[in-house]
Design a protein around this motif. Structure first.
Motif, PDB file in Angstrom:
ATOM      1  N   GLY A   1       6.859 -23.120  -8.674  1.00 28.80           N
ATOM      2  CA  GLY A   1       7.130 -23.988  -7.764  1.00 28.80           C
ATOM      3  C   GLY A   1       8.138 -23.772  -6.592  1.00 28.80           C
ATOM      4  O   GLY A   1       7.983 -24.139  -5.647  1.00 28.80           O
ATOM      5  N   ASP A   2       9.212 -23.111  -7.011  1.00 24.05           N
ATOM      6  CA  ASP A   2      10.637 -22.832  -6.249  1.00 24.05           C
ATOM      7  C   ASP A   2      10.629 -21.315  -5.795  1.00 24.05           C
ATOM      8  O   ASP A   2      11.322 -21.131  -5.181  1.00 24.05           O
ATOM      9  CB  ASP A   2      11.680 -23.605  -6.765  1.00 24.05           C
ATOM     10  CG  ASP A   2      11.818 -22.858  -7.898  1.00 24.05           C
ATOM     11  OD1 ASP A   2      11.249 -22.072  -8.751  1.00 24.05           O
ATOM     12  OD2 ASP A   2      13.170 -23.177  -8.605  1.00 24.05           O
ATOM     13  N   GLN A   3       9.758 -20.611  -6.388  1.00 29.42           N
ATOM     14  CA  GLN A   3       9.481 -19.267  -6.084  1.00 29.42           C
ATOM     15  C   GLN A   3       9.080 -18.831  -4.853  1.00 29.42           C
ATOM     16  O   GLN A   3       8.332 -19.712  -4.474  1.00 29.42           O
ATOM     17  CB  GLN A   3       8.859 -18.568  -7.155  1.00 29.42           C
ATOM     18  CG  GLN A   3       9.618 -17.497  -7.902  1.00 29.42           C
ATOM     19  CD  GLN A   3       8.595 -16.724  -8.931  1.00 29.42           C
ATOM     20  OE1 GLN A   3       7.882 -17.390  -9.382  1.00 29.42           O
ATOM     21  NE2 GLN A   3       8.983 -15.561  -9.175  1.00 29.42           N
ATOM     22  N   LEU A   4       9.602 -18.060  -4.238  1.00 25.29           N
ATOM     23  CA  LEU A   4       9.142 -17.481  -2.817  1.00 25.29           C
ATOM     24  C   LEU A   4       8.190 -16.247  -3.037  1.00 25.29           C
ATOM     25  O   LEU A   4       8.318 -15.462  -3.815  1.00 25.29           O
ATOM     26  CB  LEU A   4      10.632 -16.983  -1.908  1.00 25.29           C
ATOM     27  CG  LEU A   4      11.526 -18.191  -1.708  1.00 25.29           C
ATOM     28  CD1 LEU A   4      12.484 -17.401  -0.984  1.00 25.29           C
ATOM     29  CD2 LEU A   4      11.074 -19.294  -0.797  1.00 25.29           C
ATOM     30  N   ALA A   5       7.197 -16.268  -2.071  1.00 31.63           N
ATOM     31  CA  ALA A   5       6.386 -15.298  -1.981  1.00 31.63           C
ATOM     32  C   ALA A   5       6.440 -14.639  -0.631  1.00 31.63           C
ATOM     33  O   ALA A   5       6.779 -15.031   0.649  1.00 31.63           O
ATOM     34  CB  ALA A   5       4.942 -15.909  -1.843  1.00 31.63           C
ATOM     35  N   GLN A   6       6.949 -13.412  -0.614  1.00 34.89           N
ATOM     36  CA  GLN A   6       7.015 -12.468   0.426  1.00 34.89           C
ATOM     37  C   GLN A   6       5.967 -11.621   0.933  1.00 34.89           C
ATOM     38  O   GLN A   6       5.366 -10.982   0.119  1.00 34.89           O
ATOM     39  CB  GLN A   6       8.239 -11.491   0.198  1.00 34.89           C
ATOM     40  CG  GLN A   6       8.753 -10.677   1.446  1.00 34.89           C
ATOM     41  CD  GLN A   6       9.891  -9.924   1.146  1.00 34.89           C
ATOM     42  OE1 GLN A   6      10.373  -9.954  -0.103  1.00 34.89           O
ATOM     43  NE2 GLN A   6      10.333  -9.201   2.004  1.00 34.89           N
TER      44      GLN A   6
END
Length: 348
Positions: free
Chosen positions: A83-88
């Motif tokens: 939910g709060d993870q970033l995708a790069q």
């Protein structure tokens, strides 16, 4: 008397703390149930089969995220599980917030341009898209086999699953298309059959443990209603348009009053189709999830077996209603579509 009053005060204070703790626990449980129901109603970028609350682990598989943001960017949705993870992707970062994808900086803060957060064009393969693709493939295979069985069988009696589908096809033709469209019904049968079976199968699939809520997505019902609206107005004859823009036999001042109402009526037909199908499915799924939640809300007030029995009986009743409503919603959408088409192609 002094000690008795102190004892009563201690007991009252203890009871207050206990009541407050129970209220906090119930509030936390209710909030969790609310979040679960909202998650079920929304579309998802991750195909979740089930979740282990104790281990906080999700069992399922990620779906591809397809974004158009200074180029096409494709990556897995597994980065959004927490939910709060970033995708790069390249130099860009993305975060999933309330089921919408925003571009962020490396710290996860939304990038604001002209006062609005940057949101890329989203063409991702979500859970609803997977369900629609599966149903479309299923319908394609089944109806191709049905057509082949008619060609091979000289008696024109279908075999296999065709025996189940033929009565429904004849029902759509004889009870929906012919009475509402008339002699020109044949050219609209492919659309009416596609819409009827799509909505029916989608609604039945939504009652399975996979948790599909496809027609509970307003973008899906919008597209179905839009196709009906386009089909109606493309095939509208001279008489149809004349009764909208310049009603024959009506006094001229009244024509000016009715003109904007009739023009608005073109769009309210599609709006009624969209809202009716969407609202019925959202309400049905919300009621079912709410009744299942009784198990978790009442297991402290009653025995576990008692709360489960109450919940299952109510849920079973609503499930039976929803099975009937799955067919009824397909029928209503199809018959209204046929009615609107019949009004457009009807001779003067």
């Amino acid at each position: 008397m002094k000690y008795l009053s102190q004892l009563l005060f201690v007991l009252l204070l203890s009871f207050s703390f206990q009541t407050y703790a129970q209220a906090e626990q119930a509030s936390s449980k209710s909030q969790k149930i609310k979040e679960t129901i909202e998650h079920h109603l929304l579309d998802d970028y991750y195909f979740t089969l089930f979740k282990d609350e104790e281990k906080n682990k999700i069992y399922g598989f990620p779906l591809p995220v397809i974004l158009v943001d200074q180029g096409v960017r494709i990556f897995s949705s597994s980065a959004f599980i927490e939910g709060d993870q970033l995708a790069q992707h390249g130099e860009h970062y993305y975060r999933l917030d309330h089921n919408k994808i925003y571009r962020t900086d490396a710290a996860g803060q939304k990038i604001i341009v002209d006062g609005n957060p940057v949101k890329p064009f989203d063409f991702s393969i979500t859970k609803s898209v997977v369900g629609l693709l599966f149903i479309a493939l299923l319908m394609f295979v089944v109806f191709i086999q049905l057509a082949k069985s008619y060609k091979k069988n000289p008696t024109k009696v279908p075999s296999g699953i065709g025996r189940l589908l033929e009565p429904l096809i004849l029902y759509v033709r004889d009870e929906i298309a012919k009475p509402n469209i008339g002699a020109k019904y044949k050219q609209f049968m492919p659309f009416l059959l596609s819409v009827f079976f799509l909505i029916w199968i989608v609604n039945i699939l939504g009652l399975t443990p996979f948790g599909f809520n496809i027609t509970g997505n307003i973008s899906v019902t919008f597209c179905l209603a839009l196709m009906t609206l386009i089909l109606v107005n493309i095939n509208g004859n001279k008489s149809y348009w004349q009764h909208i823009f310049w009603m024959p036999g009506v006094p001229y001042p009244v024509r000016l009053i009715l003109l904007p109402i009739e023009v608005l009526g073109i769009f309210t037909k599609g709006l009624s189709l969209m809202i009716r199908l969407y609202a019925n499915n959202v309400a049905g799924h919300t009621v079912i999830m709410g009744l299942i939640a009784i198990i978790f809300l009442l297991n402290e007030e009653f025995t576990v077996g008692g709360s489960i029995s109450i919940s299952l009986l109510l849920t079973l009743f609503i499930y039976i209603i929803k099975i009937l409503a799955a067919f009824l919603q397909a029928y209503i959408f199809t018959i209204l579509s046929a009615l609107f088409i019949g009004q457009a192609v009807e001779e003067h």
